[in-house]
Write an enzyme that holds these catalytic residues in place. Structure first.
Site, short mmCIF file in Angstrom:
data_model
loop_
_atom_site.label_atom_id
_atom_site.label_comp_id
_atom_site.label_asym_id
_atom_site.label_seq_id
_atom_site.Cartn_x
_atom_site.Cartn_y
_atom_site.Cartn_z
CB VAL A 119 -0.80 0.18 1.13
CG1 VAL A 119 -1.62 1.36 1.09
CG2 VAL A 119 -1.92 -1.07 1.00
CD GLU A 120 2.45 3.58 3.78
OE1 GLU A 120 2.86 4.46 3.27
OE2 GLU A 120 1.82 3.76 4.94
CB THR A 121 6.46 2.22 -1.50
OG1 THR A 121 6.87 1.00 -0.84
CG2 THR A 121 6.58 3.35 -0.41
#
Length: 321
Positions: A119-121
């Protein structure tokens, strides 16, 4: 004539941007920080800050964060795409030994670590294109609503740059100043980042192994409960109206919700701490039991949309590994 007009526009833009920042506040920050941190001189701090650029687009972005403006339906579609799921499966295969060791050491499931990095990167593919110094400078001195927080993060970033030998004027990250595979803010980087290798450096920018260890450490420190469930879809056994938005921190028990007509899709212990999560999807309302580990994920990002995206992406990756 056109060159003259263009030059005037550029000059006006530069002066407008410069005017957004109180230079006296910048000087005061540098003085105070140097007095508190013996490893810095005021001149060193000002040398870095004088290279920072005020970015009006950062102000625009932070006033409209995705989690605050999107429905669950739209938010979910960003992350629950086959390409991201496949990238997570590939990431797992490449770093299987690391993930399994870290999971065994911390009690945090490998798929949840994958869900957060995904989700983050996008598993390191999208780490951010803003200079972190620009982001923290802009928000610290140009966004009064949260200026105190971002000035604190700016100070942590300067400290971090020496601790981890980072070039403060070159590190890239998000528009809010988060960095690396795991998108840690500077204070989180200092507090929770770990090296996978014993006595190694903590490299969240380029080391997926360190990012895996650090994400798990973050959740462990925030009291992840090993082998406990995270969430379960709730089915309604009768019509329920008037349920107000619940806190993401569980304040009730599973049995409190089953007593009024919510049935978990999977078997849950009646005495588990729980809250009821409400999401709108495809024009309908979804209800989910939010258990303590779901709350722990929201310590990474306070949005329940974020935590649910992490959970559901993790489950899809788990099916493929």
């Amino acid at each position: 004539m056109q060159k003259t007009i263009l030059s005037l526009i550029l000059l006006l833009f530069t002066l407008t941007a410069f005017s957004q920042i109180d230079q006296a506040a910048v000087e005061k920050f540098a003085t105070d920080f140097a007095n508190e941190e013996a490893q810095f001189t005021k001149e060193e701090v000002m040398d870095v800050l004088n290279q920072a650029e005020y970015r009006s687009d950062i102000i625009e972005k932070i006033t409209r964060p995705a989690e605050g403006t999107m429905t669950w339906e739209r938010y979910r579609k960003i992350f629950m795409k086959q390409g991201r799921i496949d990238a997570g499966i590939d990431f797992y295969k490449e770093h299987k030994a690391t993930l399994e060791k870290v999971s065994a050491d911390t009690g945090v499931p490998a798929e949840i670590i994958l869900g957060i990095i995904g989700v983050e990167t996008y598993f390191g593919q999208i780490k951010g294109s803003y200079k972190v110094i620009d982001a923290l400078y802009t928000l610290g001195f140009g966004y009064p609503k949260r200026g105190k927080f971002f000035k604190s993060e700016l100070g942590k970033f300067l400290t971090l740059s020496k601790l981890e030998n980072l070039k403060a004027t070159e590190v890239l990250g998000s528009y809010a100043g988060a960095m690396g595979y795991s998108q840690f803010m500077p204070s989180s980087y200092i507090a929770y980042a770990k090296s996978f290798e014993e006595n190694g450096t903590r490299d969240l920018m380029d080391s997926p192994e360190d990012a895996i260890a650090s994400v798990a450490n973050y959740l462990k420190v925030h009291r992840w409960k090993k082998d406990e469930p995270i969430t379960s879809r709730a089915e309604l056994t009768r019509e329920i109206t008037g349920l107000r938005k619940q806190s993401t921190r569980p304040k009730n028990k599973v049995s409190d919700y089953t007593a009024i007509g919510f049935k978990p899709a999977e078997k849950l212990q009646a005495d588990l701490p729980a809250t009821m999560l409400i999401f709108d999807k495809d024009g309908n309302t979804e209800h989910w039991f939010g258990l303590y580990n779901f709350y722990v994920i929201t310590r990474y990002n306070h949005s329940p949309l974020y935590a649910m995206a992490v959970y559901q992406l993790a489950q899809e990756i788990k099916k493929g590994i």
